[in-house]
Design an enzyme around this catalytic site. Structure first.
Site, PDB file in Angstrom:
ATOM      1  CG  HIS A 301      -2.076  -0.975   1.089  1.00  0.00           C
ATOM      2  ND1 HIS A 301      -3.201  -0.726   0.351  1.00  0.00           N
ATOM      3  CD2 HIS A 301      -2.226  -2.229   1.588  1.00  0.00           C
ATOM      4  CE1 HIS A 301      -4.012  -1.774   0.406  1.00  0.00           C
ATOM      5  NE2 HIS A 301      -3.446  -2.711   1.136  1.00  0.00           N
ATOM      6  CG  ASP A 362      -3.302  -3.796   4.848  1.00  0.00           C
ATOM      7  OD1 ASP A 362      -2.305  -3.045   4.971  1.00  0.00           O
ATOM      8  OD2 ASP A 362      -4.327  -3.462   4.259  1.00  0.00           O
ATOM      9  CD  GLU A 363      -5.670  -5.748   1.050  1.00  0.00           C
ATOM     10  OE1 GLU A 363      -6.680  -6.325   0.639  1.00  0.00           O
ATOM     11  OE2 GLU A 363      -5.531  -4.508   1.023  1.00  0.00           O
ATOM     12  CB  VAL A 364       2.717  -7.760   2.067  1.00  0.00           C
ATOM     13  CG1 VAL A 364       4.084  -7.669   1.407  1.00  0.00           C
ATOM     14  CG2 VAL A 364       2.598  -6.750   3.197  1.00  0.00           C
TER      15      VAL A 364
END
Ligand SMILES: *[C@@H]1O[C@H](CO)[C@@H](O)[C@H](O)[C@H]1NC(C)=O
Ligand SMILES: *[C@@H]1O[C@H](CO)[C@@H](O)[C@H](O)[C@H]1NC(C)=O
Ligand SMILES: *[C@@H]1O[C@H](CO)[C@@H](O)[C@H](O)[C@H]1NC(C)=O
Ligand SMILES: *[C@@H]1O[C@H](CO)[C@@H](O)[C@H](O)[C@H]1NC(C)=O
Ligand SMILES: *[C@@H]1O[C@H](CO)[C@@H](O)[C@H](O)[C@H]1NC(C)=O
Ligand SMILES: *[C@@H]1O[C@H](CO)[C@@H](O)[C@H](O)[C@H]1NC(C)=O
Length: 566
Positions: A301, A362-364
């Site tokens: 992100h 998050d969401e790596v």
């Protein structure tokens, strides 16, 4: 102090009795969402019922007192401070607003009202003074273990003809003032403002009650951020989780690295939060007993960080083994990146005074790392076999950096950090957000001994037709199988408003009063679950906030407010 503790014990006993009687309302209540086939609104608002529901409230003999705003005043008994004085002014003006929106009663001091009330058997007199008794000196910054308990007595025995708000801390006074003005309601004929004689003893179930706003997908104006803080205070939230930057834009204007917003904001002059703006938000929140917890999400992100800091993001490679011009998460193989991170987060922890810092995680996505020969070489050199180890390496160094500052911040990470098997220290706070296998995830994270925050079923950016609040209301952060020790690790949590499809034009109406449901779940006792009761109180709550000048959407289907928005 002693007095409060003693009466707290007494009331807990009473509370236990009350719950045993009222404990039979769990599960889904169809009558709340079913459209009624009759004239009139879906729900008539309750009258003078606070939201969130207090831990204990006794009513006495259906009697009422009358408030005469021109005469009414607050009287401070012991300690006070700027924050308390500011709150008294604010709540006095809210009382006046309640009056001015009930047109026929503008002349409250006028004689005809005295007459009609004297003969009413329920009339217990005029409440001309609310005594405000703060029993200890003020604290200046809201913090994780602030005491928000308070007690209200209106015309109860021993207090006939008077009102009293007591708290051991200024935070309790703030919460109690909000409850007090919520107890006021107009008479049927709008001829007066009434309050039921009552005793309230109240304190929060969870200490961390947050609302997340994302200011990256769409920039939110200062005015809207402040309106949202007002609404948070009206719902007894105490943490503004500011998801300030993300892939799409970087509106945070850094002192040390102004190029981040110069190159990463949607527009570098109009779509940034200056240091002064941020200080203003922190102060505005402080005066309402709200902490500001900033989130600077890394290593994923971070696309909007890239243009300003060459080498920060991992270059992705195509099948031919050439850089393809796109970028992935922060590149942990570049030692210079940790110098930047050290310097940047040092600024962040000095700008945001709260002890907590949200580090994201998050969401790596590993695709880019998988494509990169540099990452492959790094993994070989570090004896790593799994991309989660690369993530772990980054997160661990980030945490070490954040804890190397004298401030020694507490840090929050999104659940993937744990899901991916990344080892983080036991002092991490894990934020559960995914809405799959939620009880299992909560059991798992707390079984590892981590303090936990919960947002899974409160993604209020997701919308659908019809009454949706019952889902948010049924959901409970402690609804998982685990020991009492595990349950105690749940600090709270709160709703999230991601801003892909909202901006300053519609965010308030979309978020409120839907965010009032998690507010009650996080503040009130776990047994407060009666949806028919909640529906009527929610209807009143929404109308009262409309009267205060906020554009909230109607929560219950067909209906009307005593006074409409114009
Ligand atoms: C309630 O009413 C009864 C009978 O009128 C009276 O004796 C009692 O004191 C009242 N209680 C309160 C708290 O006002
Ligand atoms: C109404 O009440 C106020 C305050 O108690 C008093 O000053 C005024 O004289 C009363 N008016 C009448 C007509 O009783
Ligand atoms: C990797 O493993 C080799 C052989 O076991 C060892 O000599 C080396 O120190 C390890 N490197 C790291 C960074 O752990
Ligand atoms: C920072 O705080 C953690 C607990 O939150 C503690 O374990 C650690 O020792 C502290 N570090 C320093 C340098 O004070
Ligand atoms: C707790 O465990 C029981 C028995 O395995 C199961 O039936 C129940 O659904 C679980 N509750 C939650 C909230 O996961
Ligand atoms: C739930 O609330 C409704 C409306 O206030 C009330 O009529 C009903 O008795 C309550 N149910 C229970 C079980 O307390």
């Amino acid at each position: 102090m002693k007095f409060l503790i003693k009466s707290a014990l007494l009331h807990i006993l009473v509370l236990l009795l009350v719950y045993n009687l009222s404990n039979c309302v769990n599960g889904h209540d169809d009558s709340v969402t079913r459209q009624l086939q009759r004239p009139g609104p879906q729900y008539y608002p309750s009258r003078g019922e606070p939201w969130p529901k207090p831990q204990l409230r006794n009513l006495y003999n259906d009697s009422i007192m009358i408030i005469r705003p021109p005469i009414f005043r607050f009287k401070v008994l012991r300690y006070t401070c700027d924050m308390v004085e500011d709150a008294l002014k604010r709540y006095y003006s809210i009382i006046l607003k309640t009056v001015s929106h009930s047109a026929p009663i503008v002349n409250l001091a006028n004689a005809k009202h005295n007459k009609s009330w004297k003969s009413d058997p329920g009339f217990k007199g005029y409440l001309d003074v609310l005594q405000v008794d703060l029993m200890a000196p003020c604290e200046s910054m809201p913090h994780e273990s602030m005491d928000e308990a308070y007690e209200i007595k209106i015309g109860t025995s021993g207090f006939e003809g008077t009102g009293l708000l007591t708290a051991s801390s200024n935070w309790g006074i703030l919460r109690g003032l909000e409850t007090f003005v919520q107890l006021l309601y107009p008479a049927d004929d709008f001829s007066s403002i009434q309050i039921k004689t009552t005793l309230i003893l109240d304190y929060p179930r969870f200490s961390y009650r947050s609302v997340l706003l994302d200011t990256s997908r769409h920039f939110l104006s200062m005015k809207i951020l402040k309106q949202n803080l007002d609404l948070m205070a009206f719902n007894k939230y105490n943490v503004f989780h500011w998801h300030i930057v993300d892939d799409q834009s970087f509106p945070y204007q850094s002192r040390k690295f102004p190029q981040l917003s110069d190159k990463g904001a949607y527009q570098p002059y109009t779509h940034v939060y200056t240091q002064q703006n941020i200080a203003e938000i922190i102060e505005y929140a402080r005066l309402r007993g709200i902490r500001v917890v900033a989130e600077f999400d890394t290593p994923g992100h971070t696309q909007a960080w890239g243009p300003a800091i060459p080498g920060l993001l991992t270059p992705c490679y195509n099948k031919e083994g050439q850089p393809d011009g796109t970028f992935g998460p922060i590149d942990p193989t570049n030692e210079k990146n940790f110098e930047f991170i050290h310097s940047f987060f040092e600024e962040v922890v000095s700008v945001f005074p709260d002890k907590y810092l949200h580090l994201g995680g998050d969401e790596v996505y590993y695709d880019c790392w998988k494509s990169s020969p540099l990452i492959a070489a790094f993994m070989a050199q570090q004896n790593m076999t799994d991309y989660a180890e690369v993530e772990q390496y980054y997160m661990q160094r980030l945490v070490n950096i954040v804890q190397s500052y004298p401030k020694n911040s507490s840090y929050i990470v999104w659940q993937e950090t744990i899901d991916n098997g990344v080892q983080v220290k036991k002092d991490a706070i894990v934020h559960v957000w995914k809405n799959v296998n939620v009880p299992q995830e909560m059991s798992h994270v707390t079984s590892l001994g981590y303090k936990t925050l919960f947002s899974s079923c409160w993604y209020l950016n997701k919308i659908s037709y019809g009454i949706d609040w019952t889902t948010y209301y049924d959901c409970d952060p402690q609804n998982f199988n685990g020991t009492n020790a595990q349950k105690r690790l749940v600090l709270g949590g709160g709703p999230a408003m991601w801003t892909e499809y909202v901006d300053s034009a519609n965010i308030i109406a979309r978020l409120w009063p839907r965010a009032s449901l998690p507010a009650e779940r996080l503040w009130s006792d776990a047994n407060v679950r009666n949806k028919s009761d909640a529906a009527r109180r929610l209807e009143e709550h929404r109308c009262r906030l409309l009267k205060r000048g906020y554009q909230l959407q109607p929560p219950n289907g067909p209906g009307f407010c005593g006074v409409e928005w114009d």
